[in-house]
Motif scaffolding. Structure first.
Motif, PDB file in Angstrom:
ATOM      1  N   VAL A  10       0.838  -1.197   0.000  1.00 48.82           N
ATOM      2  CA  VAL A  10       0.000   0.000   0.000  1.00 48.82           C
ATOM      3  C   VAL A  10       0.876   1.252   0.000  1.00 48.82           C
ATOM      4  O   VAL A  10       0.593   2.224  -0.713  1.00 48.82           O
ATOM      5  CB  VAL A  10      -0.970  -0.011   1.210  1.00 48.82           C
ATOM      6  CG1 VAL A  10      -1.634   1.338   1.392  1.00 48.82           C
ATOM      7  CG2 VAL A  10      -2.012  -1.094   1.032  1.00 48.82           C
ATOM      8  N   GLY A  11       1.935   1.264   0.779  1.00 50.19           N
ATOM      9  CA  GLY A  11       2.836   2.415   0.820  1.00 50.19           C
ATOM     10  C   GLY A  11       3.490   2.683  -0.519  1.00 50.19           C
ATOM     11  O   GLY A  11       3.570   3.837  -0.969  1.00 50.19           O
ATOM     12  N   VAL A  12       3.963   1.643  -1.196  1.00 44.01           N
ATOM     13  CA  VAL A  12       4.594   1.808  -2.506  1.00 44.01           C
ATOM     14  C   VAL A  12       3.579   2.340  -3.511  1.00 44.01           C
ATOM     15  O   VAL A  12       3.888   3.230  -4.314  1.00 44.01           O
ATOM     16  CB  VAL A  12       5.216   0.472  -2.980  1.00 44.01           C
ATOM     17  CG1 VAL A  12       5.603   0.532  -4.447  1.00 44.01           C
ATOM     18  CG2 VAL A  12       6.410   0.113  -2.118  1.00 44.01           C
ATOM     19  N   ASN A  13       2.364   1.827  -3.477  1.00 46.29           N
ATOM     20  CA  ASN A  13       1.344   2.305  -4.401  1.00 46.29           C
ATOM     21  C   ASN A  13       0.949   3.753  -4.111  1.00 46.29           C
ATOM     22  O   ASN A  13       0.697   4.510  -5.053  1.00 46.29           O
ATOM     23  CB  ASN A  13       0.097   1.416  -4.350  1.00 46.29           C
ATOM     24  CG  ASN A  13       0.299   0.122  -5.105  1.00 46.29           C
ATOM     25  OD1 ASN A  13       1.112   0.066  -6.029  1.00 46.29           O
ATOM     26  ND2 ASN A  13      -0.423  -0.912  -4.711  1.00 46.29           N
ATOM     27  N   MET A  14       0.916   4.145  -2.847  1.00 43.86           N
ATOM     28  CA  MET A  14       0.595   5.534  -2.519  1.00 43.86           C
ATOM     29  C   MET A  14       1.696   6.465  -3.018  1.00 43.86           C
ATOM     30  O   MET A  14       1.410   7.556  -3.545  1.00 43.86           O
ATOM     31  CB  MET A  14       0.401   5.694  -1.007  1.00 43.86           C
ATOM     32  CG  MET A  14      -0.896   5.136  -0.499  1.00 43.86           C
ATOM     33  SD  MET A  14      -1.113   5.360   1.262  1.00 43.86           S
ATOM     34  CE  MET A  14      -1.201   7.118   1.397  1.00 43.86           C
TER      35      MET A  14
END
Length: 64
Positions: free
Chosen positions: A54-58
């Motif tokens: 989720v962090g990488v996608n954000m």
């Protein structure tokens, strides 16, 4: 009709044999503890991987 006793003879709290049987039934075996620990470890690792994803996608969305 007789007076009902407050003491239940079938559910005697001082019955040592019954207490020992209940303790054996409630005890968790070593294999069960290992399986439970592995399951918790897998759940925690999966949650961390999900947070990283989720962090990488954000970051990717914010950089666009």
């Amino acid at each position: 009709m007789g007076k009902k006793d407050d003491f239940d003879w079938l559910d005697d709290p001082f019955d040592e044999k019954k207490a020992a049987r209940e303790q054996v039934q409630a005890a968790t075996s070593g294999g069960t503890k290992i399986a439970l620990g592995c399951g918790c470890l897998v759940a925690v690792v999966g949650f961390v991987v999900l947070l990283i994803f989720v962090g990488v996608n954000m970051i990717d969305v914010l950089a666009s």
